[in-house]
Write a protein that holds these residues in place. Structure first.
Motif, PDB file in Angstrom:
ATOM      1  N   ARG A  50       4.493  20.941  21.437  1.00 57.06           N
ATOM      2  CA  ARG A  50       4.118  22.172  22.163  1.00 57.06           C
ATOM      3  C   ARG A  50       5.082  22.434  23.314  1.00 57.06           C
ATOM      4  N   LEU A  51       5.495  21.377  24.014  1.00 63.52           N
ATOM      5  CA  LEU A  51       6.442  21.535  25.120  1.00 63.52           C
ATOM      6  C   LEU A  51       7.777  22.061  24.593  1.00 63.52           C
ATOM      7  N   GLN A  52       8.241  21.522  23.484  1.00 65.81           N
ATOM      8  CA  GLN A  52       9.489  22.002  22.879  1.00 65.81           C
ATOM      9  C   GLN A  52       9.379  23.473  22.500  1.00 65.81           C
ATOM     10  N   ALA A  53       8.264  23.841  21.909  1.00 66.84           N
ATOM     11  CA  ALA A  53       8.089  25.223  21.465  1.00 66.84           C
ATOM     12  C   ALA A  53       8.075  26.192  22.640  1.00 66.84           C
ATOM     13  N   GLN A  54       7.521  25.771  23.767  1.00 68.33           N
ATOM     14  CA  GLN A  54       7.371  26.667  24.910  1.00 68.33           C
ATOM     15  C   GLN A  54       8.543  26.623  25.883  1.00 68.33           C
ATOM     16  N   HIS A  55       9.239  25.481  25.970  1.00 69.43           N
ATOM     17  CA  HIS A  55      10.247  25.305  27.028  1.00 69.43           C
ATOM     18  C   HIS A  55      11.505  24.597  26.523  1.00 69.43           C
ATOM     19  N   GLN A  56      11.950  24.910  25.329  1.00 71.09           N
ATOM     20  CA  GLN A  56      13.061  24.208  24.691  1.00 71.09           C
ATOM     21  C   GLN A  56      14.278  24.041  25.603  1.00 71.09           C
ATOM     22  N   THR A  57      14.667  25.074  26.306  1.00 70.18           N
ATOM     23  CA  THR A  57      15.894  25.008  27.104  1.00 70.18           C
ATOM     24  C   THR A  57      15.704  24.292  28.438  1.00 70.18           C
ATOM     25  N   GLN A  58      14.478  23.957  28.791  1.00 68.31           N
ATOM     26  CA  GLN A  58      14.217  23.343  30.095  1.00 68.31           C
ATOM     27  C   GLN A  58      13.720  21.905  30.008  1.00 68.31           C
ATOM     28  N   LEU A  59      13.723  21.303  28.843  1.00 72.72           N
ATOM     29  CA  LEU A  59      13.135  19.980  28.660  1.00 72.72           C
ATOM     30  C   LEU A  59      13.738  18.924  29.578  1.00 72.72           C
ATOM     31  N   ASN A  60      15.016  19.034  29.888  1.00 72.87           N
ATOM     32  CA  ASN A  60      15.668  18.029  30.737  1.00 72.87           C
ATOM     33  C   ASN A  60      15.290  18.141  32.207  1.00 72.87           C
TER      34      ASN A  60
ATOM     35  N   VAL B  37     -16.882  14.944  24.955  1.00 72.68           N
ATOM     36  CA  VAL B  37     -15.554  15.132  24.392  1.00 72.68           C
ATOM     37  C   VAL B  37     -14.552  14.530  25.372  1.00 72.68           C
ATOM     38  N   THR B  38     -13.412  14.144  24.847  1.00 68.27           N
ATOM     39  CA  THR B  38     -12.338  13.651  25.701  1.00 68.27           C
ATOM     40  C   THR B  38     -11.127  14.544  25.462  1.00 68.27           C
ATOM     41  N   ALA B  39     -10.723  15.234  26.509  1.00 67.83           N
ATOM     42  CA  ALA B  39      -9.614  16.182  26.420  1.00 67.83           C
ATOM     43  C   ALA B  39      -8.424  15.674  27.219  1.00 67.83           C
ATOM     44  N   TRP B  40      -7.236  15.990  26.731  1.00 66.81           N
ATOM     45  CA  TRP B  40      -5.993  15.682  27.430  1.00 66.81           C
ATOM     46  C   TRP B  40      -5.282  17.005  27.662  1.00 66.81           C
TER      47      TRP B  40
ATOM     48  N   PRO C 290      -6.135  22.145  25.753  1.00 62.99           N
ATOM     49  CA  PRO C 290      -6.512  20.738  25.603  1.00 62.99           C
ATOM     50  C   PRO C 290      -6.135  20.187  24.225  1.00 62.99           C
ATOM     51  N   ILE C 291      -5.843  18.895  24.237  1.00 60.36           N
ATOM     52  CA  ILE C 291      -5.660  18.124  23.019  1.00 60.36           C
ATOM     53  C   ILE C 291      -6.814  17.125  23.018  1.00 60.36           C
ATOM     54  N   TRP C 292      -7.535  17.056  21.914  1.00 61.46           N
ATOM     55  CA  TRP C 292      -8.759  16.260  21.847  1.00 61.46           C
ATOM     56  C   TRP C 292      -8.494  14.867  21.309  1.00 61.46           C
ATOM     57  N   PHE C 293      -9.160  13.883  21.899  1.00 63.95           N
ATOM     58  CA  PHE C 293      -9.173  12.536  21.350  1.00 63.95           C
ATOM     59  C   PHE C 293     -10.384  12.471  20.435  1.00 63.95           C
ATOM     60  N   GLN C 294     -10.116  12.495  19.126  1.00 64.84           N
ATOM     61  CA  GLN C 294     -11.220  12.512  18.179  1.00 64.84           C
ATOM     62  C   GLN C 294     -10.824  11.845  16.871  1.00 64.84           C
ATOM     63  N   ASN C 295     -11.852  11.446  16.141  1.00 63.33           N
ATOM     64  CA  ASN C 295     -11.668  10.863  14.812  1.00 63.33           C
ATOM     65  C   ASN C 295     -11.462  11.984  13.798  1.00 63.33           C
ATOM     66  N   GLN C 296     -11.222  11.590  12.545  1.00 67.34           N
ATOM     67  CA  GLN C 296     -11.002  12.567  11.474  1.00 67.34           C
ATOM     68  C   GLN C 296     -12.173  13.529  11.322  1.00 67.34           C
TER      69      GLN C 296
ATOM     70  N   THR D  62      -1.111  11.704  20.748  1.00 69.63           N
ATOM     71  CA  THR D  62      -1.321  12.848  21.639  1.00 69.63           C
ATOM     72  C   THR D  62      -0.016  13.251  22.318  1.00 69.63           C
ATOM     73  N   LEU D  63       0.763  12.279  22.753  1.00 76.20           N
ATOM     74  CA  LEU D  63       2.058  12.583  23.367  1.00 76.20           C
ATOM     75  C   LEU D  63       2.964  13.317  22.381  1.00 76.20           C
ATOM     76  N   ASN D  64       2.939  12.927  21.127  1.00 77.97           N
ATOM     77  CA  ASN D  64       3.743  13.623  20.110  1.00 77.97           C
ATOM     78  C   ASN D  64       3.289  15.065  19.946  1.00 77.97           C
ATOM     79  N   ARG D  65       1.998  15.299  19.927  1.00 80.39           N
ATOM     80  CA  ARG D  65       1.478  16.667  19.813  1.00 80.39           C
ATOM     81  C   ARG D  65       1.880  17.482  21.044  1.00 80.39           C
ATOM     82  N   PHE D  66       1.768  16.862  22.218  1.00 77.04           N
ATOM     83  CA  PHE D  66       2.180  17.516  23.464  1.00 77.04           C
ATOM     84  C   PHE D  66       3.664  17.868  23.406  1.00 77.04           C
ATOM     85  N   TRP D  67       4.507  16.938  22.963  1.00 75.58           N
ATOM     86  CA  TRP D  67       5.958  17.155  22.937  1.00 75.58           C
ATOM     87  C   TRP D  67       6.324  18.341  22.046  1.00 75.58           C
TER      88      TRP D  67
END
Length: 176
Positions: free
Chosen positions: A52-62, A10-13, A24-30, A45-50
């Motif tokens: 999650r980051l927004q959901a967890q740390h909205q006021t601290q993104l900057n 598996v490839t995890a990010w 982890p976010i997985w690099f996988q096919n359908q 993957t970056l979009n999925r990460f973003w």
């Protein structure tokens, strides 16, 4: 009896900060099979990460910085444009205003801590298939306390200072 030439994998990010781990976010096919990391998959993957980051740390993104290695998908134009859009100049990577040394695995929390820690924990349970492996990785990531994340991130400064004092030479063998 036939035996595959290569083991299944598996490839995890993951994103690692003093405030916790996203992934982890997985690099996988359908179909759930492991997929090669391409610039398109990396940007997805970056979009999925973003999200999650927004959901967890909205006021601290900057205040967040993004650091990555120089893998080709990471430094593709599409990925670097995405990073600039979301993190402005707070990106540490090859081809940016804040370049990351090409061969510096002993300086990143993912490399000097997370991947080795996960391997030591995940394989104790002897996962029998990829589904078991993914579940074990996810479970062990969630079990890492925030205090541990904060200590690991604090270690980055110590390692960077030591690396500078050694003129950029590897330092794993001198750490204690």
């Amino acid at each position: 009896m036939e035996k595959p030439l290569h083991s299944q994998k598996v490839t995890a990010w993951c994103a690692f900060s003093a405030k916790g781990i996203i992934g982890p976010i997985w690099f996988q096919n359908q179909d759930g099979s492991t997929a090669t990391i391409t610039k398109e998959r990396y940007t997805t993957t970056l979009n999925r990460f973003w999200k999650r980051l927004q959901a967890q740390h909205q006021t601290q993104l900057n205040f967040f910085w993004f650091q990555q290695d120089g893998a080709t998908p990471h430094t593709s134009n599409i990925a670097l444009e995405w990073l600039e859009t979301h993190f402005c100049a707070r990106v540490i990577s090859r081809k940016t205003a804040h370049p990351w040394p090409a061969h510096s695995p002993d300086l990143t929390p993912l490399d000097f801590y997370l991947w080795g820690y996960l391997k030591s924990r995940v394989y104790q349970g002897s996962p029998q298939n990829l589904s078991d492996l993914k579940a074990a990785i996810g479970r062990e990531v969630r079990r890492i306390p925030l205090a541990t994340c904060a200590r690991v991130v604090a270690e980055v400064k110590h390692r960077a200072d030591l690396c500078l004092s050694r003129n950029g030479r590897y330092l794993e063998h001198v750490l204690h």
